[in-house]
Each structure stands twice: as C-alpha cells, then as structure tokens.
Design a protein around this motif. Sequence first.
Motif, PDB file in Angstrom:
ATOM      1  N   ARG A 234      29.828  -1.194   4.537  1.00 31.21           N
ATOM      2  CA  ARG A 234      28.983  -2.171   3.866  1.00 31.21           C
ATOM      3  C   ARG A 234      27.752  -1.434   3.346  1.00 31.21           C
ATOM      4  O   ARG A 234      27.087  -0.736   4.104  1.00 31.21           O
ATOM      5  N   ARG A 235      27.446  -1.615   2.089  1.00 30.64           N
ATOM      6  CA  ARG A 235      26.297  -0.930   1.505  1.00 30.64           C
ATOM      7  C   ARG A 235      25.479  -1.891   0.650  1.00 30.64           C
ATOM      8  O   ARG A 235      26.013  -2.561  -0.227  1.00 30.64           O
ATOM      9  N   ILE A 236      24.191  -1.928   0.919  1.00 22.67           N
ATOM     10  CA  ILE A 236      23.249  -2.647   0.078  1.00 22.67           C
ATOM     11  C   ILE A 236      23.006  -1.788  -1.162  1.00 22.67           C
ATOM     12  O   ILE A 236      22.957  -0.566  -1.085  1.00 22.67           O
ATOM     13  N   ASP A 237      22.828  -2.438  -2.315  1.00 26.50           N
ATOM     14  CA  ASP A 237      22.626  -1.660  -3.532  1.00 26.50           C
ATOM     15  C   ASP A 237      21.397  -0.758  -3.416  1.00 26.50           C
ATOM     16  O   ASP A 237      21.466   0.440  -3.670  1.00 26.50           O
ATOM     17  N   THR A 238      20.256  -1.338  -3.063  1.00 23.09           N
ATOM     18  CA  THR A 238      19.038  -0.556  -2.834  1.00 23.09           C
ATOM     19  C   THR A 238      18.267  -1.194  -1.689  1.00 23.09           C
ATOM     20  O   THR A 238      18.194  -2.423  -1.594  1.00 23.09           O
ATOM     21  N   LEU A 239      17.705  -0.352  -0.818  1.00 23.75           N
ATOM     22  CA  LEU A 239      16.927  -0.840   0.319  1.00 23.75           C
ATOM     23  C   LEU A 239      15.587  -0.127   0.343  1.00 23.75           C
ATOM     24  O   LEU A 239      15.521   1.102   0.339  1.00 23.75           O
ATOM     25  N   LEU A 240      14.502  -0.899   0.377  1.00 28.71           N
ATOM     26  CA  LEU A 240      13.143  -0.346   0.402  1.00 28.71           C
ATOM     27  C   LEU A 240      12.398  -0.851   1.635  1.00 28.71           C
ATOM     28  O   LEU A 240      12.605  -1.979   2.074  1.00 28.71           O
TER      29      LEU A 240
ATOM     30  N   HIS B 112      -2.640  -5.673   4.876  1.00 28.57           N
ATOM     31  CA  HIS B 112      -3.074  -6.598   5.912  1.00 28.57           C
ATOM     32  C   HIS B 112      -1.925  -7.368   6.582  1.00 28.57           C
ATOM     33  O   HIS B 112      -2.141  -7.992   7.622  1.00 28.57           O
ATOM     34  N   ASP B 113      -0.745  -7.347   5.985  1.00 26.04           N
ATOM     35  CA  ASP B 113       0.340  -8.168   6.509  1.00 26.04           C
ATOM     36  C   ASP B 113       1.502  -7.353   7.076  1.00 26.04           C
ATOM     37  O   ASP B 113       2.601  -7.885   7.269  1.00 26.04           O
ATOM     38  N   GLY B 114       1.283  -6.091   7.325  1.00 23.88           N
ATOM     39  CA  GLY B 114       2.324  -5.283   7.945  1.00 23.88           C
ATOM     40  C   GLY B 114       3.397  -4.845   6.965  1.00 23.88           C
ATOM     41  O   GLY B 114       3.194  -4.801   5.757  1.00 23.88           O
ATOM     42  N   SER B 115       4.572  -4.527   7.504  1.00 28.14           N
ATOM     43  CA  SER B 115       5.673  -3.988   6.717  1.00 28.14           C
ATOM     44  C   SER B 115       6.787  -5.015   6.580  1.00 28.14           C
ATOM     45  O   SER B 115       6.924  -5.917   7.403  1.00 28.14           O
ATOM     46  N   PHE B 116       7.595  -4.851   5.516  1.00 26.94           N
ATOM     47  CA  PHE B 116       8.810  -5.642   5.400  1.00 26.94           C
ATOM     48  C   PHE B 116       9.861  -4.827   4.660  1.00 26.94           C
ATOM     49  O   PHE B 116       9.560  -3.800   4.033  1.00 26.94           O
ATOM     50  N   LEU B 117      11.102  -5.252   4.779  1.00 22.85           N
ATOM     51  CA  LEU B 117      12.218  -4.592   4.111  1.00 22.85           C
ATOM     52  C   LEU B 117      12.625  -5.404   2.893  1.00 22.85           C
ATOM     53  O   LEU B 117      12.630  -6.634   2.929  1.00 22.85           O
TER      54      LEU B 117
ATOM     55  N   VAL C  97       0.829  -1.201   0.000  1.00 20.88           N
ATOM     56  CA  VAL C  97       0.000   0.000   0.000  1.00 20.88           C
ATOM     57  C   VAL C  97       0.864   1.251   0.000  1.00 20.88           C
ATOM     58  O   VAL C  97       0.397   2.333  -0.323  1.00 20.88           O
ATOM     59  N   SER C  98       2.132   1.106   0.371  1.00 18.38           N
ATOM     60  CA  SER C  98       3.086   2.213   0.268  1.00 18.38           C
ATOM     61  C   SER C  98       4.494   1.643   0.295  1.00 18.38           C
ATOM     62  O   SER C  98       4.731   0.576   0.849  1.00 18.38           O
ATOM     63  N   VAL C  99       5.427   2.368  -0.336  1.00 19.25           N
ATOM     64  CA  VAL C  99       6.828   1.958  -0.401  1.00 19.25           C
ATOM     65  C   VAL C  99       7.693   3.192  -0.201  1.00 19.25           C
ATOM     66  O   VAL C  99       7.401   4.258  -0.751  1.00 19.25           O
ATOM     67  N   SER C 100       8.729   3.088   0.605  1.00 18.78           N
ATOM     68  CA  SER C 100       9.658   4.199   0.794  1.00 18.78           C
ATOM     69  C   SER C 100      11.086   3.701   0.651  1.00 18.78           C
ATOM     70  O   SER C 100      11.409   2.585   1.055  1.00 18.78           O
ATOM     71  N   VAL C 101      11.927   4.529   0.025  1.00 18.44           N
ATOM     72  CA  VAL C 101      13.341   4.197  -0.144  1.00 18.44           C
ATOM     73  C   VAL C 101      14.085   4.574   1.132  1.00 18.44           C
ATOM     74  O   VAL C 101      13.999   5.714   1.601  1.00 18.44           O
TER      75      VAL C 101
ATOM     76  N   ARG D 247      17.281  -6.934  10.175  1.00 20.31           N
ATOM     77  CA  ARG D 247      16.324  -7.468  11.165  1.00 20.31           C
ATOM     78  C   ARG D 247      16.569  -6.847  12.526  1.00 20.31           C
ATOM     79  O   ARG D 247      15.636  -6.496  13.262  1.00 20.31           O
ATOM     80  N   SER D 248      17.849  -6.683  12.862  1.00 21.47           N
ATOM     81  CA  SER D 248      18.204  -6.125  14.161  1.00 21.47           C
ATOM     82  C   SER D 248      17.912  -4.635  14.236  1.00 21.47           C
ATOM     83  O   SER D 248      17.376  -4.150  15.233  1.00 21.47           O
ATOM     84  N   LYS D 249      18.226  -3.892  13.194  1.00 23.33           N
ATOM     85  CA  LYS D 249      18.067  -2.438  13.234  1.00 23.33           C
ATOM     86  C   LYS D 249      16.616  -2.002  13.123  1.00 23.33           C
ATOM     87  O   LYS D 249      16.154  -1.127  13.867  1.00 23.33           O
ATOM     88  N   TYR D 250      15.871  -2.589  12.194  1.00 23.59           N
ATOM     89  CA  TYR D 250      14.519  -2.112  11.909  1.00 23.59           C
ATOM     90  C   TYR D 250      13.424  -2.934  12.576  1.00 23.59           C
ATOM     91  O   TYR D 250      12.260  -2.517  12.590  1.00 23.59           O
ATOM     92  N   ARG D 251      13.777  -4.115  13.112  1.00 24.84           N
ATOM     93  CA  ARG D 251      12.795  -4.995  13.732  1.00 24.84           C
ATOM     94  C   ARG D 251      11.658  -5.329  12.766  1.00 24.84           C
ATOM     95  O   ARG D 251      10.491  -5.403  13.141  1.00 24.84           O
ATOM     96  N   LEU D 252      12.017  -5.501  11.495  1.00 24.03           N
ATOM     97  CA  LEU D 252      11.070  -5.859  10.453  1.00 24.03           C
ATOM     98  C   LEU D 252      11.616  -7.055   9.678  1.00 24.03           C
ATOM     99  O   LEU D 252      12.833  -7.224   9.570  1.00 24.03           O
ATOM    100  N   PRO D 253      10.758  -7.894   9.115  1.00 22.17           N
ATOM    101  CA  PRO D 253      11.256  -9.028   8.330  1.00 22.17           C
ATOM    102  C   PRO D 253      11.905  -8.539   7.037  1.00 22.17           C
ATOM    103  O   PRO D 253      11.289  -7.768   6.288  1.00 22.17           O
ATOM    104  N   PRO D 254      13.134  -8.976   6.758  1.00 28.31           N
ATOM    105  CA  PRO D 254      13.799  -8.570   5.521  1.00 28.31           C
ATOM    106  C   PRO D 254      13.726  -9.649   4.442  1.00 28.31           C
ATOM    107  O   PRO D 254      13.740 -10.850   4.729  1.00 28.31           O
TER     108      PRO D 254
END
Length: 304
Positions: free
Chosen positions: A52-58, A64-69, A35-39, A94-101
């Motif tokens: 260490r850098r990920i190429d792109t992280l969203l 209905h299923d919450g947020s994920f990275l 329903v929404s996406v942020s960079v 997972r540790s920093k954002y407490r969201l499923p990656p």
Amino acid sequence: MVSSSHEAMHRVFQDHPTLFSRVSQALGVPLPPPVSVSVLPNDVTETEPIERRIDTLLRIETRHDGSFLLAIEAQRKKDPEKSVSWSYYLAYLRSKYRLPPLLLVVCQDRATAEWAARPEPIGFCSWPSLTVRPIVAGPHNMPVITDPDQVREDLALAALAAIVHGASPDIEGILKAMSTALMDEPEPVSIPFVELIFRGLGKLPAAEIWSKLVVVDLDFYQSDFFQKATEKARTEGRAEGRAEGRAEGETQQAVKDVLDVLAQRGIDVPPEARERITHCGDPELLHTWLLRAVTATSLDEVID
C-alpha cells in the motif's frame, strides 16, 4: 499503470512542500501556517505481502499548533474502493507516527472532486467510529489564474491550478498566463514547471496548447530539437504556394527531426513504427509528433 497526470497532481507537493499552506488558503480551509515541512517515505506496506502506498506523504510543522501529517492522493475518477484505502492510510499514519493525519485529494474533474469530498463514516448503524473526510482540491474550488502577475506571486500554486483546470474552458488563458510568467524566470526555475505541466495535462487537448506555447513563447530551450520545434512553430502556416519539391524536402526534414528527437530521448523505435514515421506525408501530424516527442517517455505517447 500510473499516468503522468496522476504523478504531477501530487509530485508538485514533493517538489514544493510548503505549497499545501497556500492551497488550504485557496480552498478556504483554516489551518495554521507551517514553519517547516519534510517529505516522508510513502510506503505504508504491512508485513503481509500487501503493498500500500500513499501518493505523497508530508510531515508539516507549525509554530504554535504542533505537527501533523499530510497524505496527498491524486484521483482521476470515482473509485468506491478508495474510501477503504483512505481510512486505512489515516489509521495507519495515526498509529505509526502518533500525529494527526489529514488527507488531501487532488482531482481534475468536478464530478470526481464532489464524490471525493463526501464524508465517509466507518462504523455500525448510527455510530461512526471513524469518518474519512478529505480536503479536496479540484476545478470547482481551485483558483482560475489568468493574470501573469498572479502566476509570478506563486508559481507552484499556479502550476497546480493549471493542471487541475486542464479540461476547463479557461485553460488557454490559464496556460498563456503561465507561459508569460515563466518567460521572466531563469531556466532552473522555469524548466521544472514546464515539464510538470506537460506531465499534468497528460493526454488532454490542453497539452497541445501548452506544447505550442512552450515552443513559441518559451524559447529558453537551447537544445537542437527544441530549436527545430520553435522554428517550425514560428513558420507554421507560411508554406502555401511553395514548390512541390520544397514541400517534399520539408516533409523529409520533419521526419528526420522526429526520429532525431526520439533517438536523443533514448526511445526505441521498432521497424514498423519507423516505417510509419518515414512514410508519413502529413506535415501537421509530423509537427504534432515532434512536439510530443519532446516530453514523451514512450513511443505510444508520441504516435498513439
């Protein structure tokens, strides 16, 4: 050094953050629609001097299923060290954002894609504490889109598919469908996709096909050097039988065109390179250099 192809394979998700929803559908991976996406910032550097850098992280929100990275990595070849980096990224997120990656790996060749798709268990003996299992988009599972109407339905998905299939035997039909669809789009829409595909194809032979399609089919480019390139492409092959003096004049004009484009792009031309361009008597080679100069970021990309 990060290549333009590497950048394009993940930057398309930054420019079009909702694209992953369609990619997951195309790959047959059942995920809830966002329903929404942020960079998010892609810096996962530790306090130690190890960057260490990920190429792109969203960050993707679902209804209905919450947020994920979503961590997106562009991978051009097999690299045994990547499984270590990818496991670190997932654990860190997972540790920093407490969201499923989730990890999406985008590849341009099948062998690399199949290598990246293998689950990598992390643990001891038969007890994996963590398993790295990327979602992989590659030429083996991304759609081959050769119908302009299908391209128009989702330009971002079609552009990514064109980049991923850059070495495919079907690439000419794929790029022709892309250029045909972009002809109907306004410049603010079409130009970013043209440039994205240029970067994504990098030094693949398909880049030359795309260059010719751009100057012949997509005459929305109004700058002087694009007009010159368009005119050259349209009159290519008609020079037979012309007087030698006329041919010499055209060659000199072609040399001037290449140097003018490089100057307009702000690319420095050392004396040795300038002499090579000036004394080039091959009209086809000069035409190739002119097409490359349109999108190049360095002189090496033009006359490598």
